[in-house]
Design an enzyme around this catalytic site. Structure first.
Site, PDB file in Angstrom:
ATOM      1  N   TYR A  35      -5.356  10.920   9.843  1.00 49.14           N
ATOM      2  CA  TYR A  35      -5.864   9.395   9.393  1.00 49.14           C
ATOM      3  C   TYR A  35      -6.835   8.769  10.473  1.00 49.14           C
ATOM      4  CZ  TYR A  35      -6.957   4.954   7.936  1.00 49.14           C
ATOM      5  OH  TYR A  35      -7.411   3.838   7.315  1.00 49.14           O
TER       6      TYR A  35
ATOM      7  N   ASP B 227      -3.915   0.911  -5.588  1.00 45.42           N
ATOM      8  CA  ASP B 227      -2.456   0.681  -5.417  1.00 45.42           C
ATOM      9  C   ASP B 227      -1.842  -0.746  -5.753  1.00 45.42           C
ATOM     10  OD1 ASP B 227      -3.792  -0.492  -3.429  1.00 45.42           O
ATOM     11  OD2 ASP B 227      -2.817   0.136  -1.978  1.00 45.42           O
ATOM     12  N   HIS B 228      -2.716  -1.830  -5.556  1.00 40.83           N
ATOM     13  CA  HIS B 228      -2.408  -3.205  -5.936  1.00 40.83           C
ATOM     14  C   HIS B 228      -3.596  -4.042  -5.770  1.00 40.83           C
ATOM     15  CE1 HIS B 228      -3.277  -3.823  -1.656  1.00 40.83           C
ATOM     16  NE2 HIS B 228      -2.468  -2.695  -1.290  1.00 40.83           N
TER      17      HIS B 228
ATOM     18  N   THR C 294       0.637  -1.158  -0.027  1.00 40.80           N
ATOM     19  CA  THR C 294       0.102  -0.059   0.151  1.00 40.80           C
ATOM     20  C   THR C 294       0.792   1.358  -0.006  1.00 40.80           C
ATOM     21  OG1 THR C 294      -1.881  -1.227   1.119  1.00 40.80           O
ATOM     22  CG2 THR C 294      -1.838   1.145   1.476  1.00 40.80           C
TER      23      THR C 294
HETATM   24 ZN   LIG Z   1      -3.312  -4.744   2.068  1.00 42.35          ZN
END
Ligand SMILES: [Zn+2]
Length: 460
Positions: free
Chosen positions: A160, A242-243, A77
């Site tokens: 966050y 991201d992935h 990430t």
């Molecule tokens: Zn993850």
């Protein structure tokens, strides 16, 4: 032959004129529409083929879809979110993993302990460049946006907190964009479908269809919300990730304790890319691990394949173990997660997708793939800001833009060459016919029957 060469020169000149149509001038930041970049963590590209996404499909039917992005190694990430906004491989931007250790400063990094600018300062994210250009950037939870990177805090951001809803994140961004017209770049991060992918595994179609429907509903909400506040079609929107995610199994476990004494090394990061610091004899540690399991590749830092772009940084540890797709490395014990990512970035299961919509983008345009580092120069172009040195290429991605000559250019080349050939053929025929009438009553008979010196004048 004189008039033929004149024809050719004219045609070539007109072809050059057609081919060299300049792409429109890059707009300055003040003319550029704002850009909203949205990431749904762990959105594997082929979810689009296996599940239904009515809202996302509507979004890219009227815009752009890139089926697969080749992301950066390691497919985690933090490295990938930082690559999206810097255009750099992990070894160049320094965010080499989601868990890191720096031996010189003895500092540790983790997702829960990520606010030290030290870890982020090796690169300049696009939001810093936007603010350096005199404009503002806003963010809702995008990794790094709550950190004072290069001494540059964002005003429009919040710390966050995973409890903040998607609607709140988006609502804050659009409020800032409407209230302050100098906000040119906004980024939004959402934790799903990554969380469910880890928990249930991407092959659990019941659980994944549930969470992916939820993600699609957020995209529907996003479009409706932008429309309601008057930003739809006015701003450029990019939705990406991201992935991807691979299915893991308790049948595919690699237990380090079965191969090596745990007191001989320190473990910095775990599966699928395990980062190890040998405590005494590095070659002994390397040797023991090398013969540990055929589904785990073992590398000394400098020996990682060049294509991974993962060796030139002090935060990369001396020994790295990389599990094959779907395999999990543990010290001992049981399978920690049913889904995971961080594997080789050439694996399709690790790739995310990208969709885009807005005034800058083509309508109903599809591309098979590009590199995730190419997004950065594209975004800089959209915003009219100069890109920092990066590993991406604007040339790879420019065809997604409505103002770029792409398919049209190929068509223009074809048309010009076709016309060139036709005109040349007709010119030759015309010239042959004309000369035949002047110098010989029966040129074809003479040409067919004789090739003696009498024919020479015809060929001049
Ligand atoms: Zn993850």
């Amino acid at each position: 032959m004189m008039h033929i060469s004149i024809y050719l020169n004219i045609l070539i000149a007109s072809a050059e004129l057609t081919l060299s149509v300049p792409t429109p001038e890059q707009k300055s930041t003040s003319d550029s529409p704002p850009l909203l970049l949205v990431s749904f963590d762990g959105f594997r590209a082929d979810y689009l083929k296996k599940y239904s996404f009515p809202n996302l499909e509507k979004f890219f039917a009227d815009g752009v879809l890139v089926h697969e992005l080749t992301n950066v190694f390691t497919t985690k990430t933090f490295p990938n979110h930082y690559s999206l906004v810097t255009g750099l491989y992990a070894e160049s931007h320094g965010m080499v993993a989601s868990i890191m250790y720096d031996s010189a400063s003895k500092k540790h990094f983790s997702i829960q302990n990520d606010s030290d600018p030290f870890w982020w300062n090796e690169a300049t994210p696009i939001w810093v460049s936007v603010e350096e250009s005199g404009f503002k950037a806003a963010s809702a939870m995008w990794p790094g946006t709550d950190v004072k990177i290069q001494n540059h805090p964002l005003n429009y951001t919040f710390d966050y907190n995973y409890r903040v809803t998607f609607q709140e994140r988006l609502g804050n961004l659009t409020q800032w964009m409407i209230a302050d017209k100098t906000v040119k770049f906004a980024s939004l991060y959402w934790e799903e479908p990554d969380r469910s992918g880890h928990l249930y595994g991407p092959e659990n179609s019941t659980a994944m269809s549930h969470v992916l429907k939820e993600v699609d509903n957020y995209i529907g909400f996003l479009v409706k919300h932008l429309f309601d506040v008057g930003l739809w079609e006015k701003i450029n929107v990019i939705i990406t990730s991201d992935h991807g995610m691979a299915q893991c199994s308790k049948e595919r476990l690699i237990k380090l304790d079965e191969c090596i004494n745990s007191s001989s090394y320190t473990l910095v990061d775990m599966s699928p890319l395990t980062a190890i610091v040998p405590l005494e004899n590095i070659s002994e540690v390397y040797k023991n691990l090398s013969s540990c399991n055929s589904h785990m590749k073992v590398y000394l830092k400098g020996n990682l394949p060049d294509r991974l772009h993962y060796k030139h940084n002090d935060r990369i540890q001396p020994v790295l173990l990389l599990a094959d797709e779907g395999w999990t490395i543990v010290k001992n014990g049981t399978l920690p997660r049913l889904g995971d990512h961080g594997y080789d970035n050439t694996l399709p299961s690790m790739h995310p997708f990208l969709a885009a919509h807005g005034p800058a983008f083509r309508k109903d345009y599809k591309m098979s793939s590009f590199n995730s580092v190419d997004l950065y120069p594209l975004m800089c172009h959209l915003l009219g800001i100069p890109p920092k040195p990066n590993n991406g290429s604007f040339a790879h991605v420019r065809c997604v833009l409505v103002n770029e000559q792409c398919g049209e250019l190929a068509l223009a080349v074809g048309v010009v060459l076709g016309v060139l050939i036709l005109l040349t053929t007709f010119s030759c025929l015309f010239w042959l016919m004309k000369n035949r009438n002047v110098s010989s009553p029966r040129p074809f008979a003479r040409l067919q029957l004789d090739d003696d010196a009498d024919d020479e004048p015809l060929l001049e």
